[in-house]
Design an enzyme around this catalytic site. Structure first.
Site, short mmCIF file in Angstrom:
data_model
loop_
_atom_site.label_atom_id
_atom_site.label_comp_id
_atom_site.label_asym_id
_atom_site.label_seq_id
_atom_site.Cartn_x
_atom_site.Cartn_y
_atom_site.Cartn_z
N ILE A 14 1.02 -1.29 0.05
CA ILE A 14 0.05 0.03 -0.03
C ILE A 14 0.96 1.29 0.01
O ILE A 14 0.06 2.29 -0.25
CB ILE A 14 -1.11 0.07 1.29
CG1 ILE A 14 -0.25 -0.08 2.42
CG2 ILE A 14 -2.24 -0.88 1.10
CD1 ILE A 14 -1.25 0.01 3.78
N GLY A 15 2.10 1.04 -0.05
CA GLY A 15 2.95 2.49 -0.05
C GLY A 15 4.39 1.97 -0.10
O GLY A 15 4.87 0.95 0.29
N GLY A 17 8.42 4.12 -0.22
CA GLY A 17 9.01 5.43 -0.22
C GLY A 17 10.35 5.33 0.06
O GLY A 17 10.85 4.07 0.15
N GLY A 20 11.18 2.75 2.80
CA GLY A 20 10.67 1.45 2.94
C GLY A 20 9.44 1.07 2.45
O GLY A 20 8.80 2.10 1.81
N LYS A 37 5.86 -2.18 7.91
CA LYS A 37 6.71 -1.25 7.16
C LYS A 37 8.21 -2.12 6.92
O LYS A 37 8.55 -2.58 8.15
CB LYS A 37 7.09 -0.05 7.74
CG LYS A 37 8.09 0.85 6.90
CD LYS A 37 7.85 2.26 7.33
CE LYS A 37 8.34 3.05 5.94
NZ LYS A 37 8.03 4.61 6.26
N ASP A 130 8.79 15.21 9.86
CA ASP A 130 8.52 15.04 8.53
C ASP A 130 6.99 15.07 8.26
O ASP A 130 6.16 14.12 7.87
CB ASP A 130 8.92 13.44 7.94
CG ASP A 130 8.95 13.42 6.57
OD1 ASP A 130 9.24 12.39 6.17
OD2 ASP A 130 8.69 14.20 5.73
C1 5Z5 Z 1 -4.13 5.04 -0.76
N1 5Z5 Z 1 -3.52 4.60 0.43
C2 5Z5 Z 1 -3.95 3.74 1.11
O1 5Z5 Z 1 -4.78 2.85 0.64
C3 5Z5 Z 1 -3.56 3.32 2.51
C4 5Z5 Z 1 -4.26 2.61 3.38
C5 5Z5 Z 1 -5.68 2.22 3.38
N2 5Z5 Z 1 -3.46 2.67 4.60
C6 5Z5 Z 1 -2.19 3.37 4.26
C7 5Z5 Z 1 -0.89 3.43 4.96
C8 5Z5 Z 1 -0.78 3.08 6.42
C9 5Z5 Z 1 -1.79 2.17 7.37
O2 5Z5 Z 1 -3.03 1.92 6.92
N3 5Z5 Z 1 -1.30 2.22 8.61
C10 5Z5 Z 1 -0.14 2.88 8.40
C11 5Z5 Z 1 0.81 2.78 9.48
C12 5Z5 Z 1 2.27 3.56 9.52
C13 5Z5 Z 1 2.52 3.84 8.14
CL1 5Z5 Z 1 4.07 4.69 7.69
C14 5Z5 Z 1 1.46 3.85 6.85
C15 5Z5 Z 1 0.29 3.37 7.21
C16 5Z5 Z 1 -2.24 3.91 2.83
C17 5Z5 Z 1 -0.93 4.31 2.24
#
Ligand code: 5Z5
Length: 268
Positions: A14-15, A17, A20, A37, A130
């Protein structure tokens, strides 16, 4: 005894960068959805690894309703990978929310923006360093959560230098541009930039080169937020985007500012 990697099933990425890759995972024992992560520490020196251990221990102690919960960490020595397990935020991040608004030519509700301002108000136990839309998440109740705490500092090593300073520093404060020490008021400037971007759907200071961006930030002049947003919100932004860091409000002053109190309920 902490959890093992094979107790989890990766559902999606889901991400990814500078610091990580973030994956959505399912804990097989109870079906709980979490994220982890992945951080590769293979290129780190012993000192940097010790710094990472300190940061992970700090994350473990960080309990706040507006900071993503750190749950566990797993070290896989074979691949020199650290897995940080954290709470899942189904609402995603503000970066995606802003781009969705831009794509659909819609603006965010002012009440939501006041809640973000109140819930984030920076300058907490430790500096975040950040604050940006990609690091702010929404949980199932729409509560705002700051993620990606601190590890950025440890990862500011040569090993990851090339990946750390990625992206344009739209939220960099004037004092940091001048080479001064990052401080609590620098987080307040970044918070001002984030709230401004939630209103205008673009940062307050934009340029095509870092040099031009630095010049605009030094000028600290920016367009008023779109007219549908109140003068009270514009006024609070003016306090946060004050050039002199010593003149900016503290987190507590923002929390108790009459406009913030008037526009948010005691619950949030
Ligand atoms: C489009 N974005 C997503 O779908 C998304 C969703 C539903 N959750 C996330 C990211 C996180 C998430 O759901 N919990 C997190 C805890 C720490 C970090 Cl660094 C990131 C996350 C993201 C990027």
């Amino acid at each position: 005894m902490g959890p093992k990697l094979d107790e989890f099933e990766v559902q999606s990425t889901i991400g990814s960068g500078a610091h990580g890759t973030v994956r959505k995972v399912r804990r097989q024992q109870d079906g709980q959805i979490l994220v982890w992560k992945e951080l590769n520490y293979g290129a780190m020196s012993e000192v940097e690894k010790q710094g990472l251990v300190l940061e992970v221990n700090l994350l473990r102690e960080l309990h706040h309703p507006n900071i993503v919960k750190f749950l566990h960490h797993i070290v896989e020595r074979r691949s020199t990978t650290l897995y940080i397990l954290m709470e899942y935020c189904p609402g995603g991040d503000l970066k995606h929310l802003i781009s969705k608004c831009r794509q659909t030519s819609t603006f965010l509700e002012e009440g939501f923006i006041w809640r973000v301002l109140k819930q984030l108000r920076g300058g907490r136990i430790i500096l975040h360093r950040d604050i940006k839309p990609a690091n702010v998440f929404l949980d199932a109740e729409g509560e705002v959560k700051l993620g990606d705490f601190g590890l950025a500092r440890t990862l500011n090593s040569e090993a990851s230098f090339a990946t750390t300073f990625v992206g344009t520093p739209y939220y960099m404060s004037p004092e940091v541009i001048e080479g001064q020490e990052y401080n609590e008021k620098s987080d307040m400037w970044s918070l001002g930039c984030l709230v401004y971007e939630l209103c205008a759907l673009h940062p307050p200071f934009q340029a095509t080169t870092h040099k031009q961006l630095a010049a605009k930030i030094r000028e600290a002049r920016y367009e008023r937020i779109p007219i549908q947003y109140s003068s009270a919100l514009q006024e609070v932004l003016g306090l946060l985007l004050t050039y002199e860091d010593f003149l900016r409000p503290t987190a507590l002053m923002v929390l108790h500012h009459s406009a913030v109190v008037a526009h948010t309920s005691s619950k949030n």
